[in-house]
Design a protein around this motif. Sequence first.
Motif, PDB file in Angstrom:
ATOM      1  N   ILE A 212       0.823  -1.209   0.000  1.00  0.00           N
ATOM      2  CA  ILE A 212       0.000   0.000   0.000  1.00  0.00           C
ATOM      3  C   ILE A 212       0.859   1.262   0.000  1.00  0.00           C
ATOM      4  N   HIS A 213       2.003   1.238   0.667  1.00  0.00           N
ATOM      5  CA  HIS A 213       2.854   2.440   0.741  1.00  0.00           C
ATOM      6  C   HIS A 213       3.623   2.683  -0.566  1.00  0.00           C
ATOM      7  N   ASP A 214       3.582   1.705  -1.467  1.00  0.00           N
ATOM      8  CA  ASP A 214       4.173   1.892  -2.792  1.00  0.00           C
ATOM      9  C   ASP A 214       3.111   2.234  -3.834  1.00  0.00           C
ATOM     10  N   THR A 215       1.887   2.457  -3.378  1.00  0.00           N
ATOM     11  CA  THR A 215       0.753   2.650  -4.277  1.00  0.00           C
ATOM     12  C   THR A 215       0.460   4.117  -4.523  1.00  0.00           C
ATOM     13  N   THR A 216       0.292   4.468  -5.803  1.00  0.00           N
ATOM     14  CA  THR A 216      -0.212   5.797  -6.159  1.00  0.00           C
ATOM     15  C   THR A 216      -1.617   5.627  -6.728  1.00  0.00           C
ATOM     16  N   ALA A 217      -2.488   6.568  -6.403  1.00  0.00           N
ATOM     17  CA  ALA A 217      -3.887   6.460  -6.808  1.00  0.00           C
ATOM     18  C   ALA A 217      -4.382   7.751  -7.445  1.00  0.00           C
ATOM     19  N   VAL A 218      -5.235   7.594  -8.451  1.00  0.00           N
ATOM     20  CA  VAL A 218      -5.881   8.715  -9.135  1.00  0.00           C
ATOM     21  C   VAL A 218      -7.382   8.455  -9.102  1.00  0.00           C
ATOM     22  N   ILE A 219      -8.151   9.485  -8.720  1.00  0.00           N
ATOM     23  CA  ILE A 219      -9.598   9.324  -8.551  1.00  0.00           C
ATOM     24  C   ILE A 219     -10.324  10.386  -9.359  1.00  0.00           C
ATOM     25  N   GLN A 220     -11.125   9.941 -10.316  1.00  0.00           N
ATOM     26  CA  GLN A 220     -11.948  10.853 -11.109  1.00  0.00           C
ATOM     27  C   GLN A 220     -13.329  10.941 -10.468  1.00  0.00           C
ATOM     28  N   GLY A 221     -13.706  12.138 -10.044  1.00  0.00           N
ATOM     29  CA  GLY A 221     -14.976  12.339  -9.364  1.00  0.00           C
ATOM     30  C   GLY A 221     -14.732  12.546  -7.882  1.00  0.00           C
ATOM     31  N   SER A 244     -10.324  14.780  -9.129  1.00  0.00           N
ATOM     32  CA  SER A 244     -11.038  15.748  -9.954  1.00  0.00           C
ATOM     33  C   SER A 244     -12.509  15.773  -9.583  1.00  0.00           C
ATOM     34  N   ASP A 245     -13.167  16.875  -9.952  1.00  0.00           N
ATOM     35  CA  ASP A 245     -14.627  16.928  -9.959  1.00  0.00           C
ATOM     36  C   ASP A 245     -15.032  17.445 -11.331  1.00  0.00           C
ATOM     37  N   VAL A 246     -16.280  17.854 -11.488  1.00  0.00           N
ATOM     38  CA  VAL A 246     -16.756  18.262 -12.808  1.00  0.00           C
ATOM     39  C   VAL A 246     -16.038  19.506 -13.326  1.00  0.00           C
ATOM     40  N   THR A 247     -15.441  20.293 -12.429  1.00  0.00           N
ATOM     41  CA  THR A 247     -14.775  21.534 -12.841  1.00  0.00           C
ATOM     42  C   THR A 247     -13.345  21.311 -13.324  1.00  0.00           C
ATOM     43  N   GLY A 248     -12.747  20.168 -12.997  1.00  0.00           N
ATOM     44  CA  GLY A 248     -11.367  19.903 -13.397  1.00  0.00           C
ATOM     45  C   GLY A 248     -10.638  19.119 -12.325  1.00  0.00           C
ATOM     46  N   GLY A 249      -9.322  18.945 -12.522  1.00  0.00           N
ATOM     47  CA  GLY A 249      -8.558  18.096 -11.628  1.00  0.00           C
ATOM     48  C   GLY A 249      -7.334  18.747 -11.032  1.00  0.00           C
ATOM     49  N   LEU A 250      -6.765  18.058 -10.029  1.00  0.00           N
ATOM     50  CA  LEU A 250      -5.533  18.478  -9.372  1.00  0.00           C
ATOM     51  C   LEU A 250      -4.549  17.317  -9.400  1.00  0.00           C
ATOM     52  N   TYR A 251      -3.248  17.658  -9.510  1.00  0.00           N
ATOM     53  CA  TYR A 251      -2.215  16.628  -9.583  1.00  0.00           C
ATOM     54  C   TYR A 251      -0.990  17.064  -8.799  1.00  0.00           C
ATOM     55  N   ASN A 252      -0.431  16.120  -8.042  1.00  0.00           N
ATOM     56  CA  ASN A 252       0.846  16.332  -7.359  1.00  0.00           C
ATOM     57  C   ASN A 252       1.504  14.973  -7.202  1.00  0.00           C
ATOM     58  N   GLN A 253       2.605  14.748  -7.894  1.00  0.00           N
ATOM     59  CA  GLN A 253       3.274  13.453  -7.888  1.00  0.00           C
ATOM     60  C   GLN A 253       3.726  13.060  -6.486  1.00  0.00           C
ATOM     61  N   ALA A 254       4.012  14.035  -5.637  1.00  0.00           N
ATOM     62  CA  ALA A 254       4.442  13.738  -4.264  1.00  0.00           C
ATOM     63  C   ALA A 254       3.264  13.376  -3.363  1.00  0.00           C
ATOM     64  N   GLY A 255       2.052  13.579  -3.861  1.00  0.00           N
ATOM     65  CA  GLY A 255       0.863  13.279  -3.064  1.00  0.00           C
ATOM     66  C   GLY A 255       0.100  14.536  -2.703  1.00  0.00           C
ATOM     67  N   ILE A 294      -9.256   5.124 -10.315  1.00  0.00           N
ATOM     68  CA  ILE A 294     -10.607   4.894  -9.796  1.00  0.00           C
ATOM     69  C   ILE A 294     -11.567   5.904 -10.426  1.00  0.00           C
ATOM     70  N   PRO A 295     -12.276   5.526 -11.498  1.00  0.00           N
ATOM     71  CA  PRO A 295     -13.315   6.399 -12.025  1.00  0.00           C
ATOM     72  C   PRO A 295     -14.530   6.355 -11.103  1.00  0.00           C
ATOM     73  N   ALA A 296     -14.886   7.511 -10.540  1.00  0.00           N
ATOM     74  CA  ALA A 296     -15.992   7.582  -9.578  1.00  0.00           C
ATOM     75  C   ALA A 296     -16.969   8.674  -9.988  1.00  0.00           C
ATOM     76  N   ALA A 297     -17.126   8.845 -11.318  1.00  0.00           N
ATOM     77  CA  ALA A 297     -18.019   9.890 -11.817  1.00  0.00           C
ATOM     78  C   ALA A 297     -19.192   9.250 -12.555  1.00  0.00           C
ATOM     79  N   LEU A 298     -19.333   9.547 -13.838  1.00  0.00           N
ATOM     80  CA  LEU A 298     -20.460   9.054 -14.627  1.00  0.00           C
ATOM     81  C   LEU A 298     -20.050   7.885 -15.520  1.00  0.00           C
ATOM     82  N   SER A 299     -21.008   7.343 -16.254  1.00  0.00           N
ATOM     83  CA  SER A 299     -20.775   6.196 -17.123  1.00  0.00           C
ATOM     84  C   SER A 299     -19.927   6.564 -18.341  1.00  0.00           C
ATOM     85  N   GLU A 300     -19.307   5.551 -18.933  1.00  0.00           N
ATOM     86  CA  GLU A 300     -18.612   5.631 -20.220  1.00  0.00           C
ATOM     87  C   GLU A 300     -17.557   6.733 -20.279  1.00  0.00           C
ATOM     88  N   GLN A 301     -16.703   6.754 -19.268  1.00  0.00           N
ATOM     89  CA  GLN A 301     -15.590   7.695 -19.224  1.00  0.00           C
ATOM     90  C   GLN A 301     -14.337   7.115 -19.877  1.00  0.00           C
TER      91      GLN A 301
END
Length: 419
Positions: A212-221, A244-255, A294-301
Amino acid sequence: MIIPELDHPTLHLAMAQFDLAAEAMNLDPRFRERLKTPQRSLMVALPIRMDNGNVKMFMGYRVQHDSARGPSKGGVRYHPDVNLGEVAALAMWMTWKTALAGLPYGGAKGGISVDPNQLSQSELERLTRRYVAEIFPLMGPDKDIPATDIGTNQQIMAWMMDTYSQQVGFSVPGSVTGKPLSIGGSLGREEATGRGVVDVTLEALHYKGIKIHDTTAVIQGFGNVGSHTARILHEAGARVIGVSDVTGGLYNQAGLNIDDIFQQHKFGIPIAEMKVGDHLTNEELLTLDCTVLIPAALSEQITVKNASHLRCQILTEAANGPTTLEADEILHDRNVFIIPDILANSGGVIVSYFEWVQDVQRFFWNEGDIRQRLQEIITSAFHRSLLFSREKKTTMRLAALMSGIDQVAQAHAVRGLYP
């Protein structure tokens, strides 16, 4: 007014998935058409008096896909794009989802074509109460139990429960789930779907030999599901590098500072206005290099257009139907491990079941019991699906679908055909 039709891409996806699973499991032809066709579909016109005195018409829907294994269960969605086809697809997926988890339910779904953010609180209440009054003949703790979904919340469930109770003349807490604690809601319900998403993701990481401590995660929604998924995954030790939410996303490789983002979003600040990382679009977010997407928004993304650009090892489908069939094939060829939606996001309906049981028994559990029982049920479903997929040399999606469909078909077989 033009009546919405069943011709909807989400329903096409649900039907195509069913056809693939039915063919792979050699499902008895007697059940194929029956299980593709909703048991009941209701469309209701909802004339609502707005605060300015004008009357505006909305369309509402409730689809009960199958009740062979018990009362039907499913959320109510408030979104401008809601129509009968989408609701029918979601009801079908709910049938397989409850069967896969071993819950004594069939699948249902409901919704209203509306942007709830454009209504005042009093308009939203009138719309909700009118909707329940119209679908009342289908509702009940032993018939069909609505719950929260996109655009609905605890307050809306409280209005639904109250309206149903007014109709029958006494309080019926078990008529809906996702309610406030003060009227029979359950501890742990708000975070249940997100917690279930994390539970199965941790099992997949263990299966893949990834710490788990070697895991990076990205969540849409970053609605109810995405926000709690991000928070719980962060607490478990993963590095959440993109949200991200419907307005856009944020990213930081360090977490990212998930606690800060969670609190800001809770107070209504859109992610696009936060200053805690680099900004990017939802499309760019999906292609970030990560361990878990992890897509957590709407269908067919995730479609044929972007599937080949995904750079994740594990795809956990927190949303309903986020991946098209064509994208599925691409990801399978690229050895992406997919935890399908009917498994990954079943935590919500599992804890809804707990809430319903508590309401019926008038006996309430502590939060520790709820988390433990949720983990037991959803991880058991994960390992059954994984074992099935390895034995049959098929995908996790087909394994989960076949397991759920088989349970429903068995129920129909033993109950027989009436009359």
